[in-house]
Design a protein around this motif. Structure first.
Motif, mmCIF file in Angstrom:
data_model
loop_
_atom_site.group_PDB
_atom_site.id
_atom_site.type_symbol
_atom_site.label_atom_id
_atom_site.label_comp_id
_atom_site.label_asym_id
_atom_site.label_seq_id
_atom_site.Cartn_x
_atom_site.Cartn_y
_atom_site.Cartn_z
ATOM 1 N N GLU A 76 0.865 -1.179 0.000
ATOM 2 C CA GLU A 76 0.000 0.000 0.000
ATOM 3 C C GLU A 76 0.900 1.228 0.000
ATOM 4 N N THR A 77 0.437 2.283 -0.657
ATOM 5 C CA THR A 77 1.211 3.516 -0.713
ATOM 6 C C THR A 77 0.296 4.708 -0.942
ATOM 7 N N ASN A 78 0.801 5.884 -0.615
ATOM 8 C CA ASN A 78 0.055 7.109 -0.894
ATOM 9 C C ASN A 78 0.556 7.777 -2.181
ATOM 10 N N LEU A 79 1.413 7.090 -2.929
ATOM 11 C CA LEU A 79 1.872 7.617 -4.216
ATOM 12 C C LEU A 79 0.713 7.621 -5.204
ATOM 13 N N PRO A 80 0.731 8.509 -6.197
ATOM 14 C CA PRO A 80 -0.396 8.600 -7.135
ATOM 15 C C PRO A 80 -0.559 7.339 -7.982
ATOM 16 N N ASP A 81 -1.780 7.124 -8.464
ATOM 17 C CA ASP A 81 -2.048 6.004 -9.356
ATOM 18 C C ASP A 81 -1.133 6.076 -10.569
ATOM 19 N N ASP A 82 -0.773 4.944 -11.105
ATOM 20 C CA ASP A 82 0.108 4.769 -12.267
ATOM 21 C C ASP A 82 1.583 5.014 -11.952
ATOM 22 N N THR A 83 1.932 5.253 -10.678
ATOM 23 C CA THR A 83 3.334 5.389 -10.307
ATOM 24 C C THR A 83 4.038 4.063 -10.545
ATOM 25 N N HIS A 84 5.206 4.116 -11.206
ATOM 26 C CA HIS A 84 5.983 2.911 -11.478
ATOM 27 C C HIS A 84 6.873 2.591 -10.287
ATOM 28 N N LEU A 85 6.814 1.334 -9.857
ATOM 29 C CA LEU A 85 7.648 0.849 -8.763
ATOM 30 C C LEU A 85 8.449 -0.353 -9.240
ATOM 31 N N LEU A 86 9.589 -0.566 -8.627
ATOM 32 C CA LEU A 86 10.400 -1.753 -8.872
ATOM 33 C C LEU A 86 10.505 -2.486 -7.540
ATOM 34 N N VAL A 87 10.025 -3.737 -7.513
ATOM 35 C CA VAL A 87 10.072 -4.545 -6.298
ATOM 36 C C VAL A 87 11.184 -5.580 -6.474
ATOM 37 N N ARG A 101 8.622 -5.152 -12.114
ATOM 38 C CA ARG A 101 8.065 -3.791 -12.178
ATOM 39 C C ARG A 101 6.557 -3.878 -12.011
ATOM 40 N N THR A 102 6.001 -2.852 -11.403
ATOM 41 C CA THR A 102 4.561 -2.792 -11.205
ATOM 42 C C THR A 102 4.136 -1.328 -11.163
ATOM 43 N N ALA A 103 2.836 -1.105 -11.166
ATOM 44 C CA ALA A 103 2.292 0.252 -11.082
ATOM 45 C C ALA A 103 1.250 0.306 -9.978
ATOM 46 N N PHE A 109 -0.437 -2.135 -4.786
ATOM 47 C CA PHE A 109 0.326 -2.823 -5.827
ATOM 48 C C PHE A 109 0.552 -4.263 -5.390
ATOM 49 N N ALA A 110 0.753 -5.139 -6.357
ATOM 50 C CA ALA A 110 0.986 -6.559 -6.078
ATOM 51 C C ALA A 110 1.869 -7.128 -7.188
ATOM 52 N N VAL A 111 2.846 -7.955 -6.790
ATOM 53 C CA VAL A 111 3.745 -8.598 -7.745
ATOM 54 C C VAL A 111 4.101 -9.992 -7.252
ATOM 55 N N GLY A 112 4.589 -10.794 -8.171
ATOM 56 C CA GLY A 112 5.045 -12.130 -7.811
ATOM 57 C C GLY A 112 4.500 -13.140 -8.791
ATOM 58 N N THR A 128 12.446 -5.083 -1.144
ATOM 59 C CA THR A 128 12.576 -3.643 -1.317
ATOM 60 C C THR A 128 11.603 -3.176 -2.384
ATOM 61 N N ALA A 129 10.872 -2.105 -2.093
ATOM 62 C CA ALA A 129 10.000 -1.456 -3.074
ATOM 63 C C ALA A 129 10.603 -0.094 -3.379
ATOM 64 N N ASN A 130 10.982 0.120 -4.630
ATOM 65 C CA ASN A 130 11.651 1.359 -5.045
ATOM 66 C C ASN A 130 10.758 2.184 -5.962
ATOM 67 N N LEU A 131 10.625 3.456 -5.654
ATOM 68 C CA LEU A 131 10.010 4.413 -6.569
ATOM 69 C C LEU A 131 11.088 4.779 -7.569
ATOM 70 N N VAL A 132 10.873 4.482 -8.850
ATOM 71 C CA VAL A 132 11.900 4.767 -9.860
ATOM 72 C C VAL A 132 11.914 6.254 -10.180
ATOM 73 N N GLU A 133 12.992 6.702 -10.845
ATOM 74 C CA GLU A 133 13.213 8.122 -11.130
ATOM 75 C C GLU A 133 12.010 8.753 -11.819
ATOM 76 N N SER A 134 11.814 10.012 -11.534
ATOM 77 C CA SER A 134 10.701 10.771 -12.088
ATOM 78 C C SER A 134 10.734 10.810 -13.611
ATOM 79 N N SER A 135 11.933 10.784 -14.196
ATOM 80 C CA SER A 135 12.058 10.889 -15.655
ATOM 81 C C SER A 135 11.387 9.741 -16.395
ATOM 82 N N VAL A 136 11.174 8.606 -15.747
ATOM 83 C CA VAL A 136 10.515 7.477 -16.406
ATOM 84 C C VAL A 136 9.078 7.273 -15.927
#
Length: 193
Positions: A76-87, A101-103, A109-112, A128-136
């Motif tokens: 769960e996160t408070n980041l906006p919808d469609d935010t790309h994450l790398l787990v 990768r997930t959004a 979000f859910a992965v696996g 680890t759940a990483n918010l990737v750089e804003s540029s992508v």
């Protein structure tokens, strides 16, 4: 050869004549002064940039071990919808990593599944759940977090290694199986469901 010289001479004469009389834009000097006057539109003040509220990043992750001993990760996160994450799931003993990768959708979000087909061996793992750089990130996400992640704040936020702005990262240790010597750490023990 004479024809070629005449062609060149004619071309040079045409270029010389076109260069005479004014600055070459075809506008008389009197009208040019009027064109240089700033218009009323240009004299209006520019709009102030829109103030964006800082976003204190929150990410929570949970993991479950499937019957085939492969790991499912939800968060769960408070980041906006469609935010790309790398787990990333990393086995501490060997350093072997699995990533996906997930959004974000509706704050979740859910992965696996993570791990080899034979299942994860007993031991310690870091998720680890990483918010990737804003540029992508998609434009709607960049609008909220900033082009360099400048609107992000909180204990999960840090600068990137490559100077691409700010990102966020959440990590947690998990223990699969029973290793009592490590269970005293800040670790969650996972059992097969």
């Amino acid at each position: 050869m004479k024809a070629w010289r005449r062609s060149c001479a004619g071309l040079l004469a045409a270029l010389w004549l076109s260069g005479c009389g004014g600055d070459g834009n075809g506008v008389p000097a009197e009208e040019e002064a009027e064109l240089e006057q700033p218009s009323e539109v240009a004299m209006e003040p520019a709009e102030d940039p829109v103030e964006v509220e800082p976003l204190t990043v929150e990410i929570r992750v949970s993991a479950t071990l499937r019957s085939d001993r492969r790991l499912m990760v939800e968060g769960e996160t408070n980041l906006p919808d469609d935010t790309h994450l790398l787990v990333v799931v990393e086995r501490e003993l060997s350093g072997v990593r699995w990533q996906s990768r997930t959004a974000v959708s509706a704050g979740r979000f859910a992965v696996g599944p993570f791990g080899p087909g034979s299942g994860l061996p007993d031991g310690g793992y870091t998720i680890t759940a990483n918010l990737v750089e804003s540029s992508v990130q998609p434009p709607s996400v960049r609008e909220r977090i900033g082009d360099q992640g400048e609107h992000l704040e909180g204990e999960l936020v840090r600068g990137t290694r490559h100077g691409l702005g700010q990102v966020a990262s959440y990590s947690r240790r998990y223990l699969i199986g029973s290793e009592p010597r490590r269970a005293a750490d800040q670790v969650e023990v996972l059992e097969v469901e």
